[in-house]
Design a protein around this motif. Structure first.
Motif, PDB file in Angstrom:
ATOM      1  N   LEU A  24       0.822  -1.215   0.000  1.00  0.00           N
ATOM      2  CA  LEU A  24       0.000   0.000   0.000  1.00  0.00           C
ATOM      3  C   LEU A  24       0.851   1.258   0.000  1.00  0.00           C
ATOM      4  O   LEU A  24       0.568   2.214  -0.739  1.00  0.00           O
ATOM      5  N   LEU A  25       1.908   1.284   0.810  1.00  0.00           N
ATOM      6  CA  LEU A  25       2.798   2.451   0.814  1.00  0.00           C
ATOM      7  C   LEU A  25       3.412   2.654  -0.564  1.00  0.00           C
ATOM      8  O   LEU A  25       3.456   3.778  -1.079  1.00  0.00           O
ATOM      9  N   GLY A  26       3.878   1.561  -1.167  1.00  0.00           N
ATOM     10  CA  GLY A  26       4.476   1.660  -2.497  1.00  0.00           C
ATOM     11  C   GLY A  26       3.507   2.180  -3.541  1.00  0.00           C
ATOM     12  O   GLY A  26       3.849   3.046  -4.355  1.00  0.00           O
ATOM     13  N   GLY A  29       2.780   5.874  -2.892  1.00  0.00           N
ATOM     14  CA  GLY A  29       3.917   6.694  -3.296  1.00  0.00           C
ATOM     15  C   GLY A  29       4.035   6.810  -4.806  1.00  0.00           C
ATOM     16  O   GLY A  29       4.307   7.886  -5.345  1.00  0.00           O
ATOM     17  N   ARG A  30       3.779   5.706  -5.474  1.00  0.00           N
ATOM     18  CA  ARG A  30       3.973   5.675  -6.931  1.00  0.00           C
ATOM     19  C   ARG A  30       2.826   6.319  -7.699  1.00  0.00           C
ATOM     20  O   ARG A  30       3.049   6.999  -8.706  1.00  0.00           O
ATOM     21  N   PHE A  31       1.590   6.091  -7.234  1.00  0.00           N
ATOM     22  CA  PHE A  31       0.440   6.537  -8.026  1.00  0.00           C
ATOM     23  C   PHE A  31      -0.366   7.676  -7.395  1.00  0.00           C
ATOM     24  O   PHE A  31      -1.152   8.316  -8.079  1.00  0.00           O
ATOM     25  N   ALA A  32      -0.181   7.917  -6.081  1.00  0.00           N
ATOM     26  CA  ALA A  32      -0.952   8.985  -5.439  1.00  0.00           C
ATOM     27  C   ALA A  32      -0.062  10.160  -5.031  1.00  0.00           C
ATOM     28  O   ALA A  32      -0.525  11.097  -4.384  1.00  0.00           O
ATOM     29  N   GLY A  33       1.202  10.083  -5.410  1.00  0.00           N
ATOM     30  CA  GLY A  33       2.103  11.209  -5.144  1.00  0.00           C
ATOM     31  C   GLY A  33       2.397  11.437  -3.670  1.00  0.00           C
ATOM     32  O   GLY A  33       2.676  12.567  -3.270  1.00  0.00           O
ATOM     33  N   ALA A  34       2.338  10.386  -2.854  1.00  0.00           N
ATOM     34  CA  ALA A  34       2.629  10.528  -1.419  1.00  0.00           C
ATOM     35  C   ALA A  34       4.131  10.720  -1.236  1.00  0.00           C
ATOM     36  O   ALA A  34       4.917   9.793  -1.419  1.00  0.00           O
ATOM     37  N   ALA A 151      -2.684   7.429   7.503  1.00  0.00           N
ATOM     38  CA  ALA A 151      -1.386   7.877   8.007  1.00  0.00           C
ATOM     39  C   ALA A 151      -0.618   8.688   6.959  1.00  0.00           C
ATOM     40  O   ALA A 151       0.104   9.623   7.311  1.00  0.00           O
ATOM     41  N   ILE A 152      -0.770   8.334   5.699  1.00  0.00           N
ATOM     42  CA  ILE A 152      -0.070   9.070   4.635  1.00  0.00           C
ATOM     43  C   ILE A 152      -0.590  10.502   4.532  1.00  0.00           C
ATOM     44  O   ILE A 152       0.183  11.451   4.361  1.00  0.00           O
TER      45      ILE A 152
END
Length: 199
Positions: A24-26, A29-34, A151-152
């Motif tokens: 989920l973090l990956g 980060g990759r698709f939601a610009g986190a 959390a993100i």
């Protein structure tokens, strides 16, 4: 220091399902610009491996007693995953928190959460039907997804919820252990009474 609550929450979630956290973090980060997600978690090979392991856990975690064996194996894996994610986040955000401290927070939180989860799942396994096991597993998966996503984007509220869930889990384990001890004590007393009656 928004990285601290993120490390705590991801550590707690890793104690429940480490592969879901990494996946989920990956993806976020990759698709939601986190921006708080380290690039190492966004790599394609990491995402593919996490997805495959997540699917394997999703099946194993819903089968009574198989889930307890899976938890036993993951007593080492989940804390290491929590610590690794914490270290990666700290190194991605220099000056926010030392990498050793981040690893300690993530790993310790993951270990405590894992022990709570494994204990409660053993209690659930005493139920003869598999439906409760499946329901608890799905609830865990949804909780991990919701907590990591929150959390993100809102680290402090997510950490507050995570802390409340951890406290509730510890309380449930304490209550379960107390009931088991009381049950064993009553059983010993009944045996002693029967033995005296036969004398």
């Amino acid at each position: 220091m928004t990285i601290v609550p993120l490390i705590f929450t991801s550590g707690l979630a890793s104690g429940i399902n480490a592969y879901a956290v990494v996946l989920l973090l990956g993806l976020l980060g990759r698709f939601a610009g986190a921006e708080s997600v380290p690039p190492a978690l966004e790599r394609t090979d990491v995402l593919v491996a996490a997805a495959l392991l997540f699917l394997l856990e999703a099946v194993a975690d819903k089968i009574p007693y198989v889930d307890s064996v899976w938890d036993l194996v993951h007593t080492v894996i989940r804390p290491i995953a929590g610590a690794t994610v914490g270290v990666l986040m700290a190194s991605h955000d220099p000056g926010s928190l030392g990498e050793v401290a981040a690893g300690a927070v993530g790993g310790t939180t993951a270990l405590v959460t894992h022990l709570v989860k494994a204990s409660l799942r053993m209690a659930v396994n005493t139920s003869p039907e598999p439906a409760s096991n499946i329901a608890v597993s799905l609830l865990e998966d949804l909780s991990v997804g919701g907590l990591v996503t929150l959390a993100i984007f809102h680290p402090w509220p997510a950490a507050s919820i995570a802390a409340a869930l951890l406290a509730a889990g510890l309380l449930l384990v304490w209550l379960a252990v107390s009931r088991i001890r009381a049950f064993r004590a009553r059983r010993r007393e009944r045996r002693a009474a029967r033995a005296q009656a036969h004398v």
